[in-house]
Design a protein around this motif. Structure first.
Motif, PDB file in Angstrom:
ATOM      1  N   TYR A  54       0.834  -1.209   0.000  1.00 22.00           N
ATOM      2  CA  TYR A  54       0.000   0.000   0.000  1.00 22.00           C
ATOM      3  C   TYR A  54       0.863   1.251   0.000  1.00 22.00           C
ATOM      4  CZ  TYR A  54      -3.396   3.510   1.428  1.00 22.00           C
ATOM      5  OH  TYR A  54      -4.184   4.636   1.489  1.00 22.00           O
ATOM      6  N   LEU A 139      -3.830  -3.980  -5.657  1.00 19.40           N
ATOM      7  CA  LEU A 139      -4.251  -2.672  -5.145  1.00 19.40           C
ATOM      8  C   LEU A 139      -5.366  -2.039  -5.969  1.00 19.40           C
ATOM      9  CD1 LEU A 139      -0.671  -1.276  -4.554  1.00 19.40           C
ATOM     10  CD2 LEU A 139      -2.316  -1.758  -2.744  1.00 19.40           C
ATOM     11  N   ILE A 142      -8.708   0.257  -4.991  1.00 22.98           N
ATOM     12  CA  ILE A 142      -8.703   0.566  -3.553  1.00 22.98           C
ATOM     13  C   ILE A 142      -9.199   1.979  -3.301  1.00 22.98           C
ATOM     14  CG2 ILE A 142      -6.319   1.452  -3.411  1.00 22.98           C
ATOM     15  CD1 ILE A 142      -6.092  -0.204  -0.777  1.00 22.98           C
ATOM     16  N   PRO A 160      -5.469   0.569   4.932  1.00 20.42           N
ATOM     17  CA  PRO A 160      -6.504  -0.439   4.639  1.00 20.42           C
ATOM     18  C   PRO A 160      -6.381  -1.651   5.553  1.00 20.42           C
ATOM     19  CG  PRO A 160      -4.751  -0.529   2.996  1.00 20.42           C
ATOM     20  CD  PRO A 160      -4.454   0.659   3.859  1.00 20.42           C
ATOM     21  N   LEU A 163      -6.514  -5.620   1.297  1.00 23.21           N
ATOM     22  CA  LEU A 163      -6.425  -5.103  -0.065  1.00 23.21           C
ATOM     23  C   LEU A 163      -7.535  -5.712  -0.928  1.00 23.21           C
ATOM     24  CD1 LEU A 163      -2.578  -5.089  -0.819  1.00 23.21           C
ATOM     25  CD2 LEU A 163      -4.003  -3.313   0.220  1.00 23.21           C
ATOM     26  N   PRO A 164      -7.942  -5.036  -2.010  1.00 26.50           N
ATOM     27  CA  PRO A 164      -8.987  -5.600  -2.884  1.00 26.50           C
ATOM     28  C   PRO A 164      -8.609  -6.950  -3.485  1.00 26.50           C
ATOM     29  CG  PRO A 164      -8.677  -3.268  -3.342  1.00 26.50           C
ATOM     30  CD  PRO A 164      -7.582  -3.666  -2.393  1.00 26.50           C
TER      31      PRO A 164
END
Length: 811
Positions: A54, A139, A142, A160, A163-164
């Motif tokens: 991130y 990512l 996001i 976060p 993560l997605p």
């Protein structure tokens, strides 16, 4: 001294040392389990990995930009998200950039990031790094409120919680970690195989583990090697715990004066330098005899450890001793432990896929809601601009008459029925937007957004649409990033691999109208000259007729297409071998058919994404779908092509985008066109018009222009060969040209591409089989009637023929 008020507010709670230690230890243990050592089931990351990825994304440290100093990355992550010391962050960053540690590396390193010999990486001030495209997929989205954020350690910003994770990272890269009272040790897997298994799970959440293992056979380690046996893998996939034995790859060379052993791959997480040293120690201690020299010739191209043997040494015995006494054969203990909803859980393979899928459903839902909200907001603004442009003179006059921007805004709101956001957009509008072309662009933008809004609303209204969106993204990830498997899986001692015990040889497969199928050896038929009567090839039931015959290898997959457009899988060797006159076995006993029948079958050895399946239907429709979209077999089958009401599937061919196809109808019309005239679509599509036909006619054959001639055969046994050049001049969607002129009451049953050296096997409705050479059939112009290929008894008709290439048969 203390006052009486202080004494009143002070209280003493007696706590035993045992109770306090237990509570504090539990708090510490959970902190280590949740916040340090065990990965999250959703994105497969521990907090430090998640914070590094991130942080690098936040810095713009992406694959399309120059690398950044590792020290700046570590400083950014440590200062904002991970206050646990720079060495912990840098060590993690280094490992994520090592090709021998990660199956799909999330970080691309520049400089010395260590070696498989255990060498340390250079100091962070000397190395540089950036994200890989695959990490950027983790990512992706996001910024669209797809995941929850939590305050960082000093509440100065947010980070976060997950993560997605567009990629199923936990299965692909695995994880290892030791917590308090528990540990995780998850092996990496092949990205393409994981994506295939996930798509199969999306299609059928109740899919058995054994069916998943056909798609995801086992771990795939970055260092290659050979996994000995499948039992431990299956146990791990069923229960979450198991173990597998990994061997390095070693070959024995006996070409020179003395034999030698070449080690080219070693087990995962084995230090190569230590392995070589252990072998040397065993030789020095005379625990292994027969080795004369040992040297490491590894370089940037790969591992190469050379072990020279003495002349009288037995190479296989020496190699077995090395396997026994060194980590060249190692055991990997699988513990699929991950954090699920804040709790550590040991998970089976279906559970791992299920939790990841639940996460992606939530991500896609939140992303769609975000995009829908933004699209509606933009359409609202565009509506205001369009309203202003339609009365631009009045709007300009109102603005010019206003002494200030605030009053102009109020005038626009009160006079034209706009809201504040629309009024602000009008006040900020540039003069160039008044041009006619710019006004058209605004209209086009609104039209495109309205279509996008409808698509997003459709996704959000139906869970199946969300699943379809996820499956499409998974397929895209597979196509973009998947690579071949590196780790081989071999049968262990005592394990029987059914396929390994079956000879890979060509066979003749026949299918009847009532879906009886059988497999026969090719040498059951001797060659006859053109015009022969043939031999009895199948004892059919009184009301049954043979409809299809073809040649396939026993190890091929059979893709079985039904009249309803569904596809089922099986291996050729799964069809019981029968005698020449045997009836065969009902295909319904081999496949999980619903109220449907199989009417097209093709053999396939591998599901290459560079090849396609080309479909043709009775109504003249054609469809082209990438072959790898059919690489995920399911017992219940999947929908291959969407058919119009009353239409049926006629034939399917494997193509490679550069071929030409030829369609033939019952009444003898043929149409040739380039395959690239049909663009690739996903499975379960309807396709496009291939050939137009007169009333009463329908399509009977699909051929590829890949041999010397087109062989056309009619029901009464007439046939001919025709040069493919005879069929030029018409494009897709036309009626084509006259191929053969069948007599009244006769019609074409099939047309296939052949060469002079080929042979054909014809079958009649009564079960008569005839084998003859193609070279004995005349080459004629199109539009002629042909010659007698097979004599037919009264009431009997030819129902199909199979082509035997010289490479299929040596008899």
């Amino acid at each position: 001294m203390t006052s009486e008020g202080d004494e009143a507010h002070r209280s003493v709670i007696p706590v035993t040392v045992e109770t306090e230690m237990k509570a504090s230890y539990i708090d510490y243990a959970m902190s280590v389990i949740i916040g340090r050592a065990i990965p999250d089931v959703r994105d497969g990351l521990k907090p430090v990995h998640r914070r590094i990825l991130y942080g690098m994304g936040e810095m713009g440290n992406t694959h399309d930009k120059p690398t950044k100093k590792s020290a700046s990355i570590v400083g950014h992550v440590m200062g904002k998200y991970h206050p646990h010391g720079d060495s912990a962050i840098y060590d993690t960053l280094v490992k994520m950039a090592q090709p021998f540690s990660y199956r799909c590396m999330p970080v691309e390193g520049q400089g010395n990031f260590g070696s498989i010999d255990g060498d340390s990486a250079a100091a962070m001030r000397y190395t540089e790094a950036r994200l890989t495209p695959l990490a950027e997929a983790m990512l992706e989205d996001i910024e669209k409120e797809t995941v929850d954020f939590t305050p960082n350690f000093d509440e100065s910003t947010k980070e976060p919680t997950v993560l997605p994770a567009k990629m199923p990272n936990l299965l692909v890269n695995g994880s290892s970690g030791i917590a308090v009272g528990m540990a995780t040790n998850m092996p990496p897997h092949n990205l393409g195989e994981v994506c295939d298994a996930l798509c199969a799970y999306i299609d059928d959440p109740d899919i058995p583990v054994d069916d998943l293992m056909k798609l995801l056979p086992g771990p795939d380690f970055p260092t290659g090697g050979v996994i000995m046996g499948r039992a431990g893998i299956r146990e791990a996939y069923l229960t979450g715990r198991g173990k597998c034995v990994i061997r390095g790859v070693a070959e024995i060379e006996e070409e020179g004066r003395t034999p030698r052993i070449i080690i080219s791959e070693i087990p995962f997480q084995v230090n190569k330098a230590n392995l070589v040293e252990q072998i040397a120690d065993l030789v020095r201690d005379k625990r292994i005899e027969g080795i004369s020299d040992l040297r490491d010739e590894s370089d940037k191209d790969g591992i190469r450890v050379v072990i020279d043997l003495k002349r009288d040494a037995m190479p296989q015995v020496v190699l077995n001793q090395i396997y026994k006494h060194t980590p060249l054969e190692n055991t990997f203990g699988i513990i699929n432990l991950a954090i699920v909803g804040g709790r550590p859980m040991v998970l089976s393979l279906p559970a791992l896929l299920g939790y990841y899928l639940d996460h992606r459903i939530e991500v896609v839902r939140r992303r769609s809601e975000f995009d829908l909200r933004k699209a509606n907001e933009r359409v609202h603004i565009l509506n205001g601009l369009i309203l202003a442009l339609s009365s631009i003179d009045d709007v300009v006059a109102a603005i010019r008459a206003s002494p200030s921007a605030d009053e102009a805004r109020g005038t626009l709101i009160s006079r034209f029925g706009l809201d504040e956001a629309q009024a602000n957009a009008i006040l900020q509008m540039q003069l160039r937007r008044l041009a006619a072309l710019e006004q058209q662009k605004i209209q086009e933008e609104r039209g495109g957004l309205q279509k996008e809004i409808a698509r997003l609303q459709d996704i959000l209204q139906d869970r199946t649409h969300i699943l379809a969106e996820i499956e499409k993204e998974v397929v895209a990830i597979r196509e973009q990033f998947a690579d071949p498997r590196r780790t081989e899986i071999a049968a262990a001692a005592g394990e029987i691999n059914k396929e390994d015990l079956i000879e890979d040889r060509p066979a003749l497969v026949s299918l009847t109208a009532t879906n009886y199928i059988k497999r026969m050896p090719l040498d059951a038929y001797r060659m006859q000259r053109r015009g022969g009567k043939g031999v009895i090839g199948m004892a059919t039931k009184e009301d049954d007729v043979v409809t299809d015959v073809f040649v396939a290898s026993t190890h091929d997959y059979l893709l079985c297409f039904t009249n309803l457009g569904r596809i089922y899988w099986m291996k050729v060797y799964d069809i019981p071998e029968s005698t020449r006159t045997g009836k065969g076995k009902a295909i319904v006993n081999l496949l999980d058919l619903k109220d449907e029948r199989v009417n097209a079958v093709i053999p396939v050895r591998e599901f290459d994404p560079e090849h396609f399946l080309f479909f043709a239907t009775k109504g003249g429709m054609v469809l082209k779908v990438p072959l790898n979209e059919f690489s995920r077999p399911r017992p219940s089958g999947i929908l291959a092509i969407k058919l119009k009401e009353g239409d049926e599937l006629v034939d399917v061919k494997v193509t490679d985008t550069v071929q030409e196809v030829l369609l033939t109808t019952l009444k003898g019309q043929s149409l040739r066109f380039a395959e690239d005239a049909v663009r690739p679509l996903h499975r379960n599509s309807q396709g496009v018009i291939g050939i137009r036909m007169r009333e009463g006619d329908h399509l009977v054959a699909l051929s590829l222009v890949s041999r010397d001639h087109l062989l056309t055969v009619t029901g009464r046994g007439m046939g001919k060969r025709t040069e493919f050049d005879e069929f030029r001049g018409h494009g897709r969607g036309t009626m084509g040209v006259r191929n053969i002129q069948p007599p009244y009451g006769d019609g074409v049953v099939s047309a296939k591409a052949v060469s002079d050296g080929d042979e054909i096997i014809l079958m009649s409705a009564s079960g008569i089989v005839m084998r003859t050479s193609v070279s004995g059939i005349s080459i004629q112009k199109r539009g002629t009637r042909g010659v007698r290929v097979m004599k037919m008894d009264e009431g009997d008709t030819v129902v199909g023929f199979a082509v035997i290439r010289p490479e299929d048969d040596d008899i």
